[in-house]
Design a protein around this motif. Structure first.
Motif, PDB file in Angstrom:
ATOM      1  N   UNK A  29       0.887  -1.251   0.177  1.00 38.60           N
ATOM      2  CA  UNK A  29       0.049  -0.042  -0.052  1.00 38.60           C
ATOM      3  C   UNK A  29       0.780   1.181   0.091  1.00 38.60           C
ATOM      4  N   UNK A  30       2.200   1.191   0.775  1.00 37.98           N
ATOM      5  CA  UNK A  30       2.893   2.337   0.564  1.00 37.98           C
ATOM      6  C   UNK A  30       3.723   2.457  -0.599  1.00 37.98           C
ATOM      7  N   UNK A  31       3.411   1.469  -1.742  1.00 38.91           N
ATOM      8  CA  UNK A  31       3.773   1.489  -3.224  1.00 38.91           C
ATOM      9  C   UNK A  31       5.216   0.779  -3.144  1.00 38.91           C
ATOM     10  N   UNK A  32       5.522   0.033  -2.462  1.00 41.82           N
ATOM     11  CA  UNK A  32       6.764  -0.835  -2.730  1.00 41.82           C
ATOM     12  C   UNK A  32       6.694  -1.731  -3.648  1.00 41.82           C
ATOM     13  N   UNK A  33       7.627  -1.972  -4.486  1.00 42.02           N
ATOM     14  CA  UNK A  33       7.695  -3.019  -5.371  1.00 42.02           C
ATOM     15  C   UNK A  33       8.082  -4.289  -4.724  1.00 42.02           C
ATOM     16  N   UNK A  34       8.047  -5.456  -5.308  1.00 45.95           N
ATOM     17  CA  UNK A  34       8.264  -6.903  -4.557  1.00 45.95           C
ATOM     18  C   UNK A  34       9.510  -7.010  -4.161  1.00 45.95           C
ATOM     19  N   UNK A  35      10.375  -6.478  -5.067  1.00 47.76           N
ATOM     20  CA  UNK A  35      12.057  -6.774  -4.656  1.00 47.76           C
ATOM     21  C   UNK A  35      12.218  -5.665  -3.291  1.00 47.76           C
ATOM     22  N   UNK A  36      11.790  -4.600  -3.291  1.00 50.14           N
ATOM     23  CA  UNK A  36      11.832  -3.825  -1.947  1.00 50.14           C
ATOM     24  C   UNK A  36      11.177  -4.469  -0.910  1.00 50.14           C
ATOM     25  N   UNK A  37      10.084  -5.153  -1.182  1.00 46.32           N
ATOM     26  CA  UNK A  37       9.234  -5.701   0.066  1.00 46.32           C
ATOM     27  C   UNK A  37      10.068  -6.822   0.516  1.00 46.32           C
ATOM     28  N   UNK A  38      10.716  -7.606  -0.322  1.00 46.90           N
ATOM     29  CA  UNK A  38      11.603  -8.820   0.166  1.00 46.90           C
ATOM     30  C   UNK A  38      12.776  -8.158   0.777  1.00 46.90           C
ATOM     31  N   UNK A  39      13.445  -7.153   0.500  1.00 49.45           N
ATOM     32  CA  UNK A  39      14.493  -6.760   1.080  1.00 49.45           C
ATOM     33  C   UNK A  39      14.184  -5.920   2.479  1.00 49.45           C
ATOM     34  N   UNK A  40      13.058  -5.372   2.584  1.00 45.84           N
ATOM     35  CA  UNK A  40      12.593  -4.833   3.868  1.00 45.84           C
ATOM     36  C   UNK A  40      12.286  -5.721   4.708  1.00 45.84           C
ATOM     37  N   UNK A  41      11.651  -6.899   4.523  1.00 48.90           N
ATOM     38  CA  UNK A  41      11.238  -8.150   5.483  1.00 48.90           C
ATOM     39  C   UNK A  41      12.304  -8.691   5.928  1.00 48.90           C
ATOM     40  N   UNK A  42      13.472  -8.942   5.224  1.00 47.01           N
ATOM     41  CA  UNK A  42      14.560  -9.575   5.304  1.00 47.01           C
ATOM     42  C   UNK A  42      15.432  -8.561   6.414  1.00 47.01           C
ATOM     43  N   UNK A  70      -6.756  -7.116  -4.655  1.00 47.37           N
ATOM     44  CA  UNK A  70      -6.715  -5.758  -5.235  1.00 47.37           C
ATOM     45  C   UNK A  70      -6.699  -4.567  -4.271  1.00 47.37           C
ATOM     46  N   UNK A  71      -6.659  -3.611  -4.570  1.00 51.86           N
ATOM     47  CA  UNK A  71      -6.348  -2.231  -3.946  1.00 51.86           C
ATOM     48  C   UNK A  71      -7.375  -2.164  -2.416  1.00 51.86           C
ATOM     49  N   UNK A  72      -8.602  -2.483  -3.051  1.00 53.45           N
ATOM     50  CA  UNK A  72      -9.605  -2.438  -2.002  1.00 53.45           C
ATOM     51  C   UNK A  72      -9.645  -3.640  -0.874  1.00 53.45           C
ATOM     52  N   UNK A  73      -9.101  -4.756  -1.600  1.00 53.91           N
ATOM     53  CA  UNK A  73      -9.128  -5.724  -0.238  1.00 53.91           C
ATOM     54  C   UNK A  73      -7.655  -5.536   0.658  1.00 53.91           C
ATOM     55  N   UNK A  74      -6.799  -4.800   0.030  1.00 55.71           N
ATOM     56  CA  UNK A  74      -5.355  -4.612   0.957  1.00 55.71           C
ATOM     57  C   UNK A  74      -6.064  -3.455   1.727  1.00 55.71           C
ATOM     58  N   UNK A  75      -6.837  -2.451   1.400  1.00 59.65           N
ATOM     59  CA  UNK A  75      -7.214  -1.373   2.395  1.00 59.65           C
ATOM     60  C   UNK A  75      -8.056  -2.070   3.382  1.00 59.65           C
ATOM     61  N   UNK A  76      -8.843  -2.962   3.070  1.00 61.07           N
ATOM     62  CA  UNK A  76      -9.704  -3.735   4.054  1.00 61.07           C
ATOM     63  C   UNK A  76      -8.752  -4.500   5.099  1.00 61.07           C
ATOM     64  N   UNK A  77      -7.750  -5.253   4.584  1.00 58.68           N
ATOM     65  CA  UNK A  77      -6.893  -5.889   5.482  1.00 58.68           C
ATOM     66  C   UNK A  77      -6.321  -5.057   6.492  1.00 58.68           C
ATOM     67  N   UNK A  78      -6.084  -3.714   6.161  1.00 57.93           N
ATOM     68  CA  UNK A  78      -5.371  -2.835   7.291  1.00 57.93           C
ATOM     69  C   UNK A  78      -6.393  -1.942   7.924  1.00 57.93           C
TER      70      UNK A  78
END
Length: 199
Positions: A29-42, A70-78
């Motif tokens: 939701x913050x706009x991170x790409x998959x590669x960035x997400x992997x890096x941040x999680x690690x 989708x974006x709506x479901x992501x918002x609902x999760x948060x």
């Protein structure tokens, strides 16, 4: 809309992972790409695992689940209740795991329709056995994999709130938020809503 997936046992290394899903959704939701997400999680050990290597096992499944939201479901999760978040997670598991989706569809949904609120060990055993008869891929799995699969199915149902009691096998219907239900129907996923016991 169903994607033709191969039967797989990857869920045995993934399970429910709701906390992890929420972390990854937040980054997306913050706009991170998959590669960035992997890096941040690690780097930041966002899953808070004691053993870092566990991330390697669970992250691919979490990323796969998040990718179908989708974006709506992501918002609902948060933003919505914990229950709604867990239901969305369950939906994501079904969307990315054909064997588990069919289990929900052929075993759980049927039980709810018949008014039978008890899940017995034999229900899961019969389901896996019948899939092994129908599919050479499932038939090739070791007994250890099959047993692990059965344990994980029970855990996922329990964590999602469908299985009330692991000992007695008592099932309970999910209370799906109307906004969430309508959204899933609107995007063409009524079959998944039904598989979770909603009409």
């Amino acid at each position: 809309m169903t994607i033709e997936l191969e039967y797989s046992a990857t869920i045995t290394g993934a399970s429910f992972l709701f906390y992890e899903l929420k972390q990854v959704v937040g980054l997306r939701v913050q706009g991170l790409e998959e590669v960035e997400i992997k890096e941040k999680v690690n780097t930041d050990n966002l899953f808070q695992y004691q053993v870092k290597s566990s991330i390697r096992r669970s992250l691919p499944s979490v990323l796969r689940r998040v990718s179908i939201l989708d974006d709506a479901l992501c918002q609902m999760v948060l933003e919505q209740s914990l229950e709604s978040g867990k239901i969305i997670n369950l939906y994501a598991i079904m969307k990315t795991d054909r064997l588990f989706y069919e289990f929900m569809n052929e075993v759980i949904q049927e039980k709810f329709e018949d008014g039978n609120y008890i899940l017995e060990k034999k229900d899961i055993n019969l389901y896996i056995a019948s899939k092994a008869e129908q599919n050479p891929r499932v038939a090739a799995w070791t007994e250890q994999t099959m047993n692990r699969l059965k344990q994980v199915y029970v855990k996922v149902l329990y964590d999602a709130g469908i299985l009330k009691d692991k000992q007695t096998g008592e099932l309970s219907r999910l209370l799906m938020d109307d906004q969430l239900k309508q959204h899933l129907i609107q995007i063409g996923d009524t079959a998944y809503v039904r598989a979770m016991g909603e009409v």
